[in-house]
Design an enzyme around this catalytic site. Structure first.
Site, mmCIF file in Angstrom:
data_model
loop_
_atom_site.group_PDB
_atom_site.id
_atom_site.type_symbol
_atom_site.label_atom_id
_atom_site.label_comp_id
_atom_site.label_asym_id
_atom_site.label_seq_id
_atom_site.Cartn_x
_atom_site.Cartn_y
_atom_site.Cartn_z
ATOM 1 N N TYR A 220 -5.704 -7.381 -1.470
ATOM 2 C CA TYR A 220 -6.163 -5.686 -2.600
ATOM 3 C C TYR A 220 -5.240 -6.324 -4.067
ATOM 4 O O TYR A 220 -4.529 -7.394 -4.060
ATOM 5 C CB TYR A 220 -5.187 -4.831 -2.034
ATOM 6 C CG TYR A 220 -3.951 -5.291 -1.087
ATOM 7 C CD1 TYR A 220 -2.561 -4.425 -2.603
ATOM 8 C CD2 TYR A 220 -3.790 -5.623 -0.124
ATOM 9 C CE1 TYR A 220 -1.377 -4.546 -1.990
ATOM 10 C CE2 TYR A 220 -2.830 -5.546 0.333
ATOM 11 C CZ TYR A 220 -1.063 -5.278 -0.289
ATOM 12 O OH TYR A 220 -0.132 -5.031 -0.001
ATOM 13 N N ALA B 222 7.404 0.768 5.019
ATOM 14 C CA ALA B 222 7.888 1.167 2.951
ATOM 15 C C ALA B 222 7.641 3.001 4.062
ATOM 16 O O ALA B 222 8.841 3.460 2.544
ATOM 17 C CB ALA B 222 8.173 0.600 2.318
ATOM 18 N N LEU C 73 28.460 -4.701 2.017
ATOM 19 C CA LEU C 73 28.889 -4.010 3.261
ATOM 20 C C LEU C 73 29.102 -5.163 4.031
ATOM 21 O O LEU C 73 28.233 -6.006 4.590
ATOM 22 C CB LEU C 73 28.284 -2.485 3.825
ATOM 23 C CG LEU C 73 28.733 -2.174 4.857
ATOM 24 C CD1 LEU C 73 30.281 -1.000 4.075
ATOM 25 C CD2 LEU C 73 28.333 -1.157 5.771
ATOM 26 N N HIS D 19 0.944 -1.281 0.071
ATOM 27 C CA HIS D 19 -0.086 -0.223 -0.277
ATOM 28 C C HIS D 19 1.006 1.410 -0.291
ATOM 29 O O HIS D 19 2.456 1.429 0.669
ATOM 30 C CB HIS D 19 -0.872 -0.272 1.192
ATOM 31 C CG HIS D 19 -1.960 -0.765 1.548
ATOM 32 N ND1 HIS D 19 -3.420 -0.641 1.994
ATOM 33 C CD2 HIS D 19 -1.891 -2.070 1.606
ATOM 34 C CE1 HIS D 19 -3.732 -1.712 2.203
ATOM 35 N NE2 HIS D 19 -2.901 -3.482 2.348
HETATM 36 P P1 FAD Z 1 14.260 -2.853 2.793
HETATM 37 O O1 FAD Z 1 13.871 -2.856 2.274
HETATM 38 O O2 FAD Z 1 14.460 -4.193 4.056
HETATM 39 O O3 FAD Z 1 15.941 -2.854 2.122
HETATM 40 C C1 FAD Z 1 17.174 -2.919 2.305
HETATM 41 C C2 FAD Z 1 17.803 -3.053 1.481
HETATM 42 O O4 FAD Z 1 18.968 -3.209 1.968
HETATM 43 C C3 FAD Z 1 18.360 -4.401 0.761
HETATM 44 O O5 FAD Z 1 17.901 -4.216 -1.127
HETATM 45 C C4 FAD Z 1 18.843 -5.728 0.648
HETATM 46 O O6 FAD Z 1 19.687 -6.346 0.076
HETATM 47 C C5 FAD Z 1 20.150 -4.178 1.256
HETATM 48 N N1 FAD Z 1 21.257 -4.610 2.595
HETATM 49 C C6 FAD Z 1 20.911 -4.961 3.838
HETATM 50 N N2 FAD Z 1 22.226 -5.264 4.130
HETATM 51 C C7 FAD Z 1 22.989 -4.650 2.927
HETATM 52 C C8 FAD Z 1 24.833 -5.105 3.334
HETATM 53 N N3 FAD Z 1 24.889 -5.611 4.078
HETATM 54 N N4 FAD Z 1 25.545 -4.262 1.516
HETATM 55 C C9 FAD Z 1 24.350 -3.745 0.769
HETATM 56 N N5 FAD Z 1 23.039 -3.670 0.811
HETATM 57 C C10 FAD Z 1 22.582 -4.415 1.765
HETATM 58 N N6 FAD Z 1 5.316 -1.722 4.096
HETATM 59 C C11 FAD Z 1 4.435 -0.423 3.565
HETATM 60 O O7 FAD Z 1 4.798 0.907 2.957
HETATM 61 N N7 FAD Z 1 3.635 -1.152 2.849
HETATM 62 C C12 FAD Z 1 2.844 -2.306 2.761
HETATM 63 O O8 FAD Z 1 2.111 -2.803 2.248
HETATM 64 C C13 FAD Z 1 3.811 -3.347 3.846
HETATM 65 N N8 FAD Z 1 3.567 -4.502 4.071
HETATM 66 C C14 FAD Z 1 4.175 -5.181 4.362
HETATM 67 C C15 FAD Z 1 4.055 -6.622 4.540
HETATM 68 C C16 FAD Z 1 5.246 -8.377 4.568
HETATM 69 C C17 FAD Z 1 4.974 -9.352 4.356
HETATM 70 C C18 FAD Z 1 6.445 -7.291 5.340
HETATM 71 C C19 FAD Z 1 7.506 -7.806 5.862
HETATM 72 C C20 FAD Z 1 6.762 -5.626 5.392
HETATM 73 C C21 FAD Z 1 5.948 -4.965 4.452
HETATM 74 N N9 FAD Z 1 5.655 -3.561 4.598
HETATM 75 C C22 FAD Z 1 5.136 -2.590 4.300
HETATM 76 C C23 FAD Z 1 6.934 -3.287 5.658
HETATM 77 C C24 FAD Z 1 8.693 -3.265 4.381
HETATM 78 O O9 FAD Z 1 8.667 -3.987 3.859
HETATM 79 C C25 FAD Z 1 9.580 -2.356 4.972
HETATM 80 O O10 FAD Z 1 9.657 -1.422 5.994
HETATM 81 C C26 FAD Z 1 10.118 -1.121 3.801
HETATM 82 O O11 FAD Z 1 11.059 -2.156 2.877
HETATM 83 C C27 FAD Z 1 11.344 -1.243 4.418
HETATM 84 O O12 FAD Z 1 12.380 0.021 3.706
HETATM 85 P P2 FAD Z 1 13.516 0.094 3.398
HETATM 86 O O13 FAD Z 1 14.109 0.439 2.610
HETATM 87 O O14 FAD Z 1 14.195 0.123 5.522
HETATM 88 O O15 FAD Z 1 14.761 -1.826 4.341
#
Ligand code: FAD
Length: 381
Positions: A215, A307, A130, A47
């Protein structure tokens, strides 16, 4: 000149993509290091509320996202057993008018592609895991699993729940397993058409200890998605997800409404993900390193705002950097934390409690938030 300072962003997820695009637009030199060899269209939906669509406006991608997404008129909550409506939260035209942007649901991979599209190919370096990081005072030195090194003036840890940057700031600590898992499945429009049910645009089916959120993930409404929350105290795998099955789904949702049973019957493949968590962190930054998104406030996903918080963090971080300037980067990072912590913690707490929109409530504090028009909180020097 903004471009004299080099930002390294660790992780090209949704938060990393947003901060890279916004920093680049502000004229900074940005390199994103991503451990994955590439991104693929994995089976998941997401979403995006009006609070995020307003940031997409600034990134220049609002229209693209809007065109490819489903635009539900309501978020419905219904009793999983009786089908009785517990809430009807108006979205659609109401969201446009009251919150200033659309509320959409979309395929996560499609969204991610569009979010990365304003960047040049050379801005994101894949296969860069990293492994260690050192803030020398004047710059930050990064070492990757392939033995290479890189330097930057500032590092943004957008590296998710198992963040290496978080570990450097706060020490090693595994996230905690919440006791719940999420099943995720995508169902084609073709499969759905075999069942004579009213498959609503955005609906959460609830009973006391579990739920199924459903959805569409495309504007064409040819792909339907469900994600569950189901207690599973015995989870003991270290995998980030495992395969599940129709049989397991039938057992978990035994007695649920016929529409849910039809969805399970229509399921071709389904995966199961452990839901992990952390308590709010005592610090989000130190000297030249700063965290955003799941690296600093992971949550159970039940509010569909995880997210969204990563993207809001990205936008606020860039706003504070522009406001203060990098000659005072510590003040800029402090201002960012001061302007994000309360809201991110409120969302984290509400999401973990899994009460959001279960009954009729006003979601304006979340959906109506306009990051660029929010007065900045002062910080004491
Ligand atoms: P991430 O998306 O986890 O991205 C981190 C990135 O860093 C990844 O690409 C990874 O490969 C990279 N990485 C990690 N460690 C290293 C390293 N050491 N070196 C280099 N790269 C690295 N959120 C919403 O807003 N709406 C929703 O509908 C929703 N539904 C969800 C459903 C489920 C089942 C789950 C589990 C989560 C959902 N979320 C939703 C939450 C959302 O997915 C996360 O909060 C969001 O992806 C966080 O984004 P981020 O960029 O902080 O981290």
């Amino acid at each position: 000149m903004n471009s004299e300072k080099r930002f390294a962003i660790i992780g090209a997820g949704l938060g990393g993509a947003a901060v890279a695009v916004l920093l680049k637009q502000a004229g900074f030199d940005v390199t994103v290091y991503e451990r994955a060899p590439r991104f693929s269209r994995l089976g998941a939906g997401i979403h995006m509320g009006p609070n995020v669509m307003k940031i997409f406006r600034k990134m220049g991608i609002e229209e693209k996202v809007s065109l490819m997404s489903s635009h539900p008129d309501y978020w419905f909550s219904r009793d999983g057993l009786t089908g009785e409506y517990m809430s009807r939260i108006p979205l659609g035209e109401f969201a446009l008018k009251e919150y200033g942007a659309a509320y959409v649901t979309v395929h996560r991979g499609d969204l991610h592609d569009v979010m990365l599209s304003p960047l040049d190919e050379t801005d994101v370096i894949f296969n860069k895991h990293l492994e260690s990081i050192e803030d020398t005072g004047n710059e930050v030195l990064m070492t990757f699993a392939d033995g290479t090194e890189a330097k930057a003036d500032f590092v943004i840890g957008a590296d998710g729940i198992n963040s290496m940057v978080r570990e450097n700031l706060l020490g090693k600590e595994e996230p905690t397993y919440s006791g719940w898992v999420a099943h995720r499945a995508l169902i084609t429009g073709e499969q759905l058409a075999k069942f004579d049910h009213d498959f609503e645009d955005c609906i959460k089916w609830w009973t006391e200890d579990r739920h199924m959120m459903v959805y569409y993930t495309t504007g064409r409404r040819d792909e339907y998605y469900y994600v569950t929350g189901v207690p599973d105290p015995d989870w003991n795998s270290s995998a980030s997800f495992v395969d599940s099955s129709r049989e397991e789904m039938r057992e978990a949702f035994d007695g649920y409404h016929g529409t849910v049973q039809a969805l399970i019957d229509a399921t071709e493949s389904v995966t199961k993900w452990p839901l992990k968590n952390r308590n709010p962190l005592p610090l989000w930054r130190r000297n030249r390193m700063v965290l955003l998104g799941d690296a600093c406030h992971p949550m159970k996903p039940h509010m569909a705002q995880g997210a969204a918080m990563a993207i809001e963090d990205a936008a606020m971080l860039v706003r504070c950097i522009e406001e203060v300037g990098l000659s005072n980067f510590e003040t800029a990072f402090e201002l960012y934390e001061a302007n994000r912590k309360d809201r991110a913690t409120r969302v984290q707490t509400t999401s973990n409690a899994n009460t959001w929109l279960r009954t009729q409530e006003d979601p304006a504090w979340c959906f109506g938030y306009d990051l660029y028009n929010e007065p900045l909180k002062n910080i004491s020097k």
